[in-house]
Design a protein around this motif. Structure first.
Motif, mmCIF file in Angstrom:
data_model
loop_
_atom_site.group_PDB
_atom_site.id
_atom_site.type_symbol
_atom_site.label_atom_id
_atom_site.label_comp_id
_atom_site.label_asym_id
_atom_site.label_seq_id
_atom_site.Cartn_x
_atom_site.Cartn_y
_atom_site.Cartn_z
ATOM 1 N N ASP A 26 -39.088 -55.142 2.249
ATOM 2 C CA ASP A 26 -38.480 -54.033 1.327
ATOM 3 C C ASP A 26 -37.461 -54.650 0.544
ATOM 4 N N ALA A 27 -36.949 -55.957 0.804
ATOM 5 C CA ALA A 27 -36.006 -56.550 -0.173
ATOM 6 C C ALA A 27 -36.815 -57.498 -1.232
ATOM 7 N N GLY A 28 -38.132 -57.267 -1.174
ATOM 8 C CA GLY A 28 -38.893 -58.343 -2.174
ATOM 9 C C GLY A 28 -38.854 -59.656 -1.636
ATOM 10 N N VAL A 29 -38.389 -60.031 -0.487
ATOM 11 C CA VAL A 29 -38.433 -61.345 -0.087
ATOM 12 C C VAL A 29 -39.919 -61.949 -0.028
ATOM 13 N N GLU A 30 -40.119 -62.948 -0.652
ATOM 14 C CA GLU A 30 -41.487 -63.769 -0.234
ATOM 15 C C GLU A 30 -41.501 -64.732 0.880
ATOM 16 N N LEU A 31 -42.304 -64.475 1.977
ATOM 17 C CA LEU A 31 -42.171 -64.841 3.351
ATOM 18 C C LEU A 31 -43.637 -65.782 3.442
ATOM 19 N N LEU A 32 -43.274 -67.064 3.970
ATOM 20 C CA LEU A 32 -44.169 -68.056 4.115
ATOM 21 C C LEU A 32 -44.217 -68.697 5.558
ATOM 22 N N LEU A 33 -44.826 -68.222 6.389
ATOM 23 C CA LEU A 33 -44.712 -68.710 7.723
ATOM 24 C C LEU A 33 -45.562 -69.802 7.979
#
Ligand SMILES: Cc1cc2nc3c(=O)[nH]c(=O)nc-3n(C[C@H](O)[C@H](O)[C@H](O)COP(=O)(O)OP(=O)(O)OC[C@H]3O[C@@H](n4cnc5c(N)ncnc54)[C@H](O)[C@@H]3O)c2cc1C
Length: 431
Positions: free
Chosen positions: A111-118
């Protein structure tokens, strides 16, 4: 994926998730990476109870608000979190379902527009003219370098700071390092019968079992607590002392020893403690819990005196009322409560690693001595530090300035307007 972000956050634990979500909400292009396959770090891999939202004692005050409190309210609204008084004196905790928290962290980040890379490790840094301007990452897709205006080290072990040459304390080499613990969940417990055994009696049963020679129980204390699920409890009894968690060989031995102790404590509980007769282990923490490893040297280092004398600072970005809780080698845990007002402040300068620009630190590797760290490492405090680091990083990136050059007052104003608490809140408990 881009080659450049406003902000890169390394580590998606309580501190890093809070930092990234906050920065994203403030409009910064933010990348959040984690070596694990889920968000939350210790908050979802090891534990299920937030401490340090409240001061301990008969008249609790809430000292953490903002994003951390929003997490509590959202979990509570879903019916999978509840408040639990803590008889050790750390204050009321908020116990939650770890699986629900994993999903909530992801939702908040999206929702905050964070790009997540696990499944992605930070493996190196690029430092030019005393400023970090990129990090190197590795994952199954290969290796690459990504640039950022500001990097936030929320890796728990201060990996980025160490790679950037920031000075730090290695707690184990200094001879005072908190023990590691493997937590485990058991199901099929008769919780009402188990709860009828007072803690003193449980510990005396442990002492007898260890003295009989039939059980190897290195720690004659510890506890279990109920979870949101019927018949399922989380057990916190194991202790693996004197480990450098940044040494892979020592960490491997600790993992193996942790699971050996889990089997032993489970055998003891099943054999000797009412209510556990039919209990079986359903999960061990996927990675052993590390309380302390590297502690970064920042522009200010929080001290034991700051904690015990309840000191406040002009640049406070968070509050804490949790006692010093020192898990060391040997049977017991040492507790020292915050004096006077019962609340101390965490200055912004503890998030500024020494001698380098473009870098902030947040969470359990922030700048503190062993004793102060033993108070400020709880998850609510880590979330508050994360929110502050995310806000500072966004303000710095947007203003084209360095985090170190920020005036702490506008930063504090922004934190307040986003719900962070910089003064304690007298409050009725909800649970
Ligand atoms: C056994 C134990 C019991 C505790 N009990 C409580 C409790 O009941 N309540 C409480 O509030 N607190 C408790 N604490 C303290 C608290 O859980 C931690 O201090 C806190 O969760 C730390 O949060 P963090 O975000 O700083 O780090 P972490 O949660 O450790 O997050 C760090 C993240 O960084 C990632 N990472 C690390 N290195 C890299 C890298 N190089 N590249 C990419 N990713 C990386 C990790 O995978 C992890 O997700 C306990 C701690 C332990 C160990």
């Amino acid at each position: 994926m881009r080659d450049r972000y406003d902000i890169i956050v390394v580590g998606s634990g309580s501190a890093g998730s809070s930092a990234a979500i906050t920065a994203g909400r403030l409009g910064a292009r933010t990348l959040l990476i984690d070596r694990l396959g889920f968000m939350g770090g210790t908050s979802t891999a090891v534990l299920d109870t937030f401490y340090a939202f409240y001061t301990p004692g008969p008249e609790p005050r809430r000292v953490v608000g903002g994003l951390g409190w929003e997490v509590v309210e959202r979990l509570t609204a879903e019916g999978i979190a509840f408040e639990r008084p803590n008889t050790y004196g750390a204050g009321t905790g908020v116990t939650y379902d770890q699986e629900a928290l994993k999903v909530l962290w992801e939702q908040l980040a999206e929702d905050a527009g964070v790009e997540l890379l696990l499944h992605t490790w930070a493996t190196g840094v690029r430092v030019a003219d005393g400023r970090i301007d990129a990090i190197r990452i590795w994952n199954k897709g290969g290796e690459r370098t990504i640039r950022a205006d500001v990097v936030i080290d929320a890796s728990g072990d201060a990996d980025v700071c160490a790679m950037a040459g920031v000075p730090y304390d290695n707690a184990q080499m200094q001879g005072r390092v908190q023990s590691l613990s493997t937590l485990f969940k058991v199901a099929n417990v008769d919780v009402a019968r188990a709860a009828s055994v007072p803690k003193a009696e449980l510990w005396s049963l442990m002492r007898e079992a260890a003295a009989s020679g039939a059980y190897q129980l290195p720690r004659i204390e510890g506890s279990w607590h109920r979870t949101p699920f019927s018949g399922v409890v989380l057990i916190h009894m194991t202790r693996i002392p004197n480990v450098d968690a940044t040494d892979p060989e020592q960490l491997t031995r600790a993992e193996v020893e942790g699971r050996r102790q889990v089997r032993e404590y489970h055998r003891f509980l099943r054999d000797r403690v009412p209510g556990f007769e039919e209990a079986f282990v359903v999960a061990t923490s996927p990675a052993i819990g590390v309380r302390e490893s590297r502690r970064v040297h920042g522009d200010y280092r929080l001290t034991r005196e700051d904690v015990l004398e309840a000191r406040r600072f002009d640049d406070d970005i968070a509050l804490c009322g949790a006692p010093i809780e020192d898990h060391h080698a040997g049977g017991d845990t040492e507790w020292h409560h915050v004096g006077e007002s019962g609340v101390y402040g965490i200055p912004y300068r503890t998030l500024l690693p020494s001698g380098i620009e473009g870098l902030l630190v947040a969470g359990r590797c922030f700048s503190a001595t062993h004793d102060a760290h033993a108070s400020a490492r709880s998850m609510a405090t880590c979330m508050a530090m994360g929110q502050a680091a995310g806000t500072a990083a966004a303000l710095a990136a947007q203003g084209g300035t360095e985090p170190r050059a920020l005036d702490p007052q506008p930063l504090r104003d922004r934190l307040r307007s986003d719900g962070a608490l910089l003064e304690p809140l007298a409050t009725a408990m909800t649970g």
